[in-house]
Design a protein around this motif. Structure first.
Motif, mmCIF file in Angstrom:
data_model
loop_
_atom_site.group_PDB
_atom_site.id
_atom_site.type_symbol
_atom_site.label_atom_id
_atom_site.label_comp_id
_atom_site.label_asym_id
_atom_site.label_seq_id
_atom_site.Cartn_x
_atom_site.Cartn_y
_atom_site.Cartn_z
ATOM 1 N N ARG A 201 0.831 -1.217 0.000
ATOM 2 C CA ARG A 201 0.000 0.000 0.000
ATOM 3 C C ARG A 201 0.858 1.257 0.000
ATOM 4 N N VAL A 202 2.060 1.167 0.558
ATOM 5 C CA VAL A 202 2.966 2.316 0.614
ATOM 6 C C VAL A 202 4.379 1.847 0.288
ATOM 7 N N LEU A 203 5.092 2.654 -0.490
ATOM 8 C CA LEU A 203 6.489 2.385 -0.820
ATOM 9 C C LEU A 203 7.377 3.404 -0.113
ATOM 10 N N VAL A 204 8.450 2.932 0.510
ATOM 11 C CA VAL A 204 9.448 3.815 1.120
ATOM 12 C C VAL A 204 10.775 3.589 0.403
ATOM 13 N N ASN A 205 11.317 4.654 -0.162
ATOM 14 C CA ASN A 205 12.561 4.597 -0.922
ATOM 15 C C ASN A 205 13.720 5.032 -0.034
ATOM 16 N N LEU A 366 16.855 15.223 3.021
ATOM 17 C CA LEU A 366 15.803 15.565 2.065
ATOM 18 C C LEU A 366 14.806 14.413 2.006
ATOM 19 N N ILE A 367 13.611 14.650 2.538
ATOM 20 C CA ILE A 367 12.546 13.641 2.543
ATOM 21 C C ILE A 367 11.376 14.222 1.763
ATOM 22 N N ARG A 368 10.967 13.529 0.708
ATOM 23 C CA ARG A 368 9.854 14.009 -0.107
ATOM 24 C C ARG A 368 8.780 12.946 -0.185
ATOM 25 N N GLN A 369 7.555 13.419 -0.167
ATOM 26 C CA GLN A 369 6.413 12.514 -0.190
ATOM 27 C C GLN A 369 5.589 12.754 -1.446
ATOM 28 N N THR A 370 5.258 11.686 -2.144
ATOM 29 C CA THR A 370 4.371 11.724 -3.301
ATOM 30 C C THR A 370 3.292 10.680 -3.057
ATOM 31 N N PRO A 371 2.263 10.615 -3.889
ATOM 32 C CA PRO A 371 1.194 9.639 -3.623
ATOM 33 C C PRO A 371 1.729 8.214 -3.445
ATOM 34 N N VAL A 374 7.174 7.506 -0.059
ATOM 35 C CA VAL A 374 8.037 8.407 0.702
ATOM 36 C C VAL A 374 9.461 8.175 0.209
ATOM 37 N N HIS A 375 10.117 9.240 -0.265
ATOM 38 C CA HIS A 375 11.479 9.158 -0.781
ATOM 39 C C HIS A 375 12.448 9.838 0.179
ATOM 40 N N ALA A 398 4.671 7.100 6.502
ATOM 41 C CA ALA A 398 4.102 5.917 5.855
ATOM 42 C C ALA A 398 2.825 5.467 6.545
ATOM 43 N N LEU A 399 2.831 5.485 7.875
ATOM 44 C CA LEU A 399 1.627 5.058 8.621
ATOM 45 C C LEU A 399 0.491 6.043 8.434
#
Length: 405
Positions: A201-205, A366-371, A374-375, A398-399
């Motif tokens: 459901r969520v990807l963390v890079n 640098l933490i960026r969030q897109t739909p 989380v990168h 992410a949660l």
């Protein structure tokens, strides 16, 4: 599609370095029962930045007050010492000296004193005679002593984070290189080089040296490129010359701390690193060249802007890379007793430095969030020190996505 059916996990983490594993660990602590999968392309954890750094637990004295680096390093250094003590991981709080050897460095040293105070870090100012009380062989005009700096085995920390996350139900899979990412409104599906498909459901890079490539695989424009800088180290043949950690006054124009001396937990003293462009993302020597990756670096406008602006600095670093004599000369500014013969080559590291299109070296994490994603796009030093707070912040994001479903 909001239920658990069809998903292999709720959160999929790409990258098994200390930040990715800390994120998995934090999720299992904050939301027990959340299914987490970590995919790491190498055969074990911490094979790149985490496993190739100097092992220093940074105090946070260098970083701009209020920045993520300052907040997370100050918090993270105390938490890292506690974590190591809890799990029996080798560590020591040694303190360190930051030494000015030229008069033009004195204003920058005094600025660090002020910055340390603003970051609530105990800093003691020293004169030349007091320097030798801490480090008899070190010479300088003035110094500051930072008591909260230490050393540890970050590779062992990463291994423990993985084991703790797995004990809480996470799955950490090695030898699993992600090659395809398909992001949909309901979640993300990735395919590995071996053909395994994982749906989340969520990807963390947290891919470190490869994080911008992973962001592009996910369909995002990261607005930066990782430009790899290799840090080359020597080991001191006479480790008794140094008691603890000794640093020069850093140049505020660069995110590098300069050639320093670090007594590790094994008693060996490492000298370095310098900072030269690597010819591959994982280029730990001059012979490691990947033409496609090098072309990607050279094709990024920011790379050329850095080169034009800082060519003198880069030429000096390159000279020290190619000449041990030049490297030893730089070290003798701090430690006059060092000879060329005292320096034995040691393993190098590669720093994943985010560079913006205009040539700016990203100064903060640098933490960026897109739909659905989380990168973590810039997490070089002090990310290992700060890994526990970084992991909690990424886990929180992410949660929050899961909670919104």
């Amino acid at each position: 599609m909001t239920g658990r059916v069809g998903f292999d996990c709720e959160v999929l983490v790409i990258g098994g370095g200390i930040v990715g594993l800390s994120t998995a660990y934090a999720i299992t602590r904050a939301a027990p029962g959340t299914r987490v999968v970590v995919l790491e392309k190498e055969p074990g954890p911490a094979r790149h930045q985490t496993g190739h750094n100097s092992g220093v637990i940074h105090s946070g004295v260098y970083y701009r007050p209020g920045s993520l680096k300052a907040r997370y390093a100050v918090r993270g250094s105390a938490e890292m010492v506690k974590f190591c003590a809890e799990y029996g991981i080798a560590h020591e709080v040694t303190g360190k000296l930051i030494v000015a050897t030229r008069r033009d460095e004195l204003p920058r040293l005094h600025a660090l004193v002020q910055r340390g105070r603003e970051n609530s870090i105990p800093v003691r100012e020293l004169g030349p005679a007091q320097i030798t009380e801490y480090e008899p062989q070190v010479r300088g005009l003035a110094a500051i002593q930072v008591g909260t700096t230490g050393v540890c085995d970050f590779g062992a920390v990463a291994k423990q984070l993985a084991e703790s996350a797995e004990a809480a139900g996470a799955s950490v899979r090695y030898g699993a290189e992600v090659t395809v990412i398909d992001r949909r409104p309901w979640g993300v599906a990735v395919r590995t080089a071996a053909g395994e498909v994982v749906r989340a459901r969520v990807l963390v890079n947290c891919a470190g040296l490869q994080c911008d490539r992973v962001a592009r695989l996910a369909g995002d424009d990261p607005g930066m490129r990782i430009v790899p800088f290799r840090g080359e180290y020597y080991e001191l043949a006479r480790p008794a010359l140094v008691r603890g950690l000794v640093y020069p006054v850093p140049d505020p124009a660069f995110p590098f701390l300069g050639v320093h001396l670090t007594r590790g937990i094994d008693g060996a003293v490492h000298v370095g690193p310098n900072a030269v462009p690597a010819l591959a993302r994982e280029g730990y020597s001059w012979s490691a060249v990947r033409p496609g990756e090098l072309a990607g670096t050279l094709g990024w406008p920011g790379s050329w802007r850095i080169a034009r602006k800082h060519w003198r600095y880069g030429a000096g670093e390159l000279h020290r890379s190619l000449s041990k004599r030049a490297f030893a000369t730089a070290v003798r500014r701090l430690l006059p007793a060092v000879t060329d013969a005292d320096l034995h080559p040691a393993a190098a590291g590669v720093r994943a430095q985010a560079v913006l299109r205009d040539g700016t070296l990203a100064d903060d994490f640098l933490i960026r969030q897109t739909p659905r994603t989380v990168h973590i796009l810039n997490a070089p030093s002090p990310a290992a020190t700060a890994s526990l707070p970084i992991g909690r912040e990424v886990a929180r994001r992410a949660l929050a996505v899961l909670a919104a479903d």
